[in-house]
Every structure is written in structure tokens, then in C-alpha cells.
Design a protein around this motif. Sequence first.
Motif, PDB file in Angstrom:
ATOM      1  N   SER A  37      32.042  75.131  28.905  1.00  0.00           N
ATOM      2  CA  SER A  37      31.327  75.114  30.180  1.00  0.00           C
ATOM      3  C   SER A  37      32.294  75.142  31.354  1.00  0.00           C
ATOM      4  O   SER A  37      32.091  75.869  32.336  1.00  0.00           O
ATOM      5  CB  SER A  37      30.431  73.874  30.262  1.00  0.00           C
ATOM      6  OG  SER A  37      29.387  73.952  29.326  1.00  0.00           O
ATOM      7  N   GLU A  40      33.957  78.738  31.544  1.00  0.00           N
ATOM      8  CA  GLU A  40      33.045  79.748  32.081  1.00  0.00           C
ATOM      9  C   GLU A  40      32.847  79.544  33.580  1.00  0.00           C
ATOM     10  O   GLU A  40      32.848  80.506  34.358  1.00  0.00           O
ATOM     11  CB  GLU A  40      31.692  79.685  31.354  1.00  0.00           C
ATOM     12  CG  GLU A  40      31.722  80.131  29.901  1.00  0.00           C
ATOM     13  CD  GLU A  40      31.805  81.646  29.734  1.00  0.00           C
ATOM     14  OE1 GLU A  40      31.812  82.376  30.751  1.00  0.00           O
ATOM     15  OE2 GLU A  40      31.866  82.102  28.586  1.00  0.00           O
ATOM     16  N   THR A 128      36.137  83.228  26.709  1.00  0.00           N
ATOM     17  CA  THR A 128      34.938  83.240  27.537  1.00  0.00           C
ATOM     18  C   THR A 128      34.417  84.672  27.644  1.00  0.00           C
ATOM     19  O   THR A 128      35.029  85.622  27.130  1.00  0.00           O
ATOM     20  CB  THR A 128      35.253  82.721  28.940  1.00  0.00           C
ATOM     21  OG1 THR A 128      36.216  83.613  29.546  1.00  0.00           O
ATOM     22  CG2 THR A 128      35.819  81.305  28.916  1.00  0.00           C
ATOM     23  N   THR A 129      33.299  84.821  28.344  1.00  0.00           N
ATOM     24  CA  THR A 129      32.790  86.165  28.609  1.00  0.00           C
ATOM     25  C   THR A 129      33.845  87.008  29.313  1.00  0.00           C
ATOM     26  O   THR A 129      34.106  88.157  28.946  1.00  0.00           O
ATOM     27  CB  THR A 129      31.525  86.078  29.483  1.00  0.00           C
ATOM     28  OG1 THR A 129      30.542  85.286  28.812  1.00  0.00           O
ATOM     29  CG2 THR A 129      30.973  87.449  29.776  1.00  0.00           C
ATOM     30  N   PRO A 254      29.615  80.376  23.553  1.00  0.00           N
ATOM     31  CA  PRO A 254      30.479  81.236  24.370  1.00  0.00           C
ATOM     32  C   PRO A 254      30.067  82.710  24.267  1.00  0.00           C
ATOM     33  O   PRO A 254      29.320  83.108  23.383  1.00  0.00           O
ATOM     34  CB  PRO A 254      31.872  81.006  23.768  1.00  0.00           C
ATOM     35  CG  PRO A 254      31.778  79.734  23.018  1.00  0.00           C
ATOM     36  CD  PRO A 254      30.354  79.649  22.529  1.00  0.00           C
ATOM     37  N   GLU A 257      26.839  86.153  27.532  1.00  0.00           N
ATOM     38  CA  GLU A 257      26.361  87.140  28.485  1.00  0.00           C
ATOM     39  C   GLU A 257      26.591  88.575  28.027  1.00  0.00           C
ATOM     40  O   GLU A 257      26.125  89.509  28.678  1.00  0.00           O
ATOM     41  CB  GLU A 257      27.040  86.915  29.842  1.00  0.00           C
ATOM     42  CG  GLU A 257      26.783  85.550  30.444  1.00  0.00           C
ATOM     43  CD  GLU A 257      25.302  85.258  30.645  1.00  0.00           C
ATOM     44  OE1 GLU A 257      24.525  86.199  30.903  1.00  0.00           O
ATOM     45  OE2 GLU A 257      24.915  84.079  30.520  1.00  0.00           O
TER      46      GLU A 257
END
Length: 259
Positions: A37, A40, A128-129, A254, A257
Motif C-alpha cells: 500500500s 503504490e 508495483t503497477t 499488487p 491495475e
Amino acid sequence: MTSRRAPDGGGTYVAGMGVTEILLVRHGQSAANVAASHAEASGAETIDVPARDPDVELSPTGQEQAAALGAWLRDLPRDRRPDAVWSSPYRRALDTARTAVDVAEVQLPLRVDERLRDRDLGITDTLTTAGVLARYPGEAERRRWLGKFYHRPPGGESWADVALRVRSVLADLERQERHQRVLITCHDVVVLVFRYVCEELDEAGILEIGRTDGVRNAAVTRLVRDGEGWRLADYNVDEHLAQEGAPRTDEPSPVQELG
């Protein structure tokens, strides 16, 4: 075929029918949930995880949530309590199970089953994305094309791969005769895939549930089986957290998106 009473004096069930109720619980908040969290939110490319995925521990909040789950288990009527616990071998799930059982002060057989482990993210693990887009743009595009359910990152698993594991677990649950009701501590994607298999959902349906109503930490999902098959009785029940003063959390997986 004859029927008999459940050992706790509850309703009758058919001998040889196997498990007729599954209580699925996502583990309490983990240290990796918190790190993901933060990563991101800050736009970082990597997640500062404290250990390899199987060894990630519960956060202090996750420990509170596991204890609250134990209070819920303790307060269940005898005819609704599980007869056994099955758990993912990953520490966050196993510690959730052990803490809950200890707080409830009940003696339940515990089975550790690697088929209940979290989805392997392969080369996208700890990214992460933003990290996947920056380091593996071709893989990110392939994931968009294939979709979240069927994309298998190199070295990892797709949701469909997890479904194969879940179907195998269900077959074992339905064959065994010692227990009628089993509590399973596992991971968000595993809970969702149990719903996908048991409710005969399609790809779009289960992904929409995950997008709009993701599995919360230490929440309970209940599936029951009768002559017509499995059906959903409860989903994401977590009132026990508020009752015990434990925070409610819903850290998504993770790279969510990209799909």
C-alpha cells in the motif's frame, strides 16, 4: 445410505457426504500488505517486502484481526463451529489460524495444505503497477490482452491455475468423512476462486466481485453444499472486527491495475 447426527449434536447429515460447509477466511493484514500500500501510494516501482512470500508475517493490525476472528469462533453456537481447520502454509495464513484457535480456546485438528497458498506472481513479485510498466512493458501489454484471469506471468500462475488447485481441494473435502464443517485460512485470490468454482461463475463475474467488493482481511465467507451443489451463504462478513475493536482493512493484491 444412512444418516446420523453430527458429533456436536447439530443437524443430521448423510454418512459419506463429506464436508457440507466451508468457512473461508482471508489472513489478517500482513507486513507485505502494508508495504504494498505504501509503495503504490508513493509511486515506487518496488515493494519493500520483509521476507519471501511464504514467510511474511502478520502486521500488528493483522494480529488484532486474527484475535478478533478467534473471538468470533469462540462465540459461535456449538452446532455452527467448524470441526477442523485447513490452512495455507504461508505464515500469515497459518498464524491467523493458530491465533484464532488459541483465542477461541477450542481444540481443532489443523491441516496445512500447500494447494491453499497465495498465487505466485513470478517475475512481477515485489513490483508495483508502476514497476511492472517500467520494467516489463511487454508483459504489461500481454496482461492487458489476455486479461487478469488468464494471464500467467513468467515463473508465476494465472487465476485459472489457482482454480485447478481449488478444484483438487474441493474433491478431497467432498470425499473425506471425518468432518462436516471446515474453516480454511488462506488468501484473497483463493477465496474468490473458491466462489468462482463453487458458484459456477464466469471470468467476468468473479473479476467484477474482486474489483467492487474485494476480500477483506480476516473476513468470513461461507459456502454450503446440499443436493443441488455448493451455494454462497455469506460473503465478507467482518462484524467481529468492530466488535473486538480491530481495524477493518482491504489491501488489494499488487499490480491490480494492469488487468
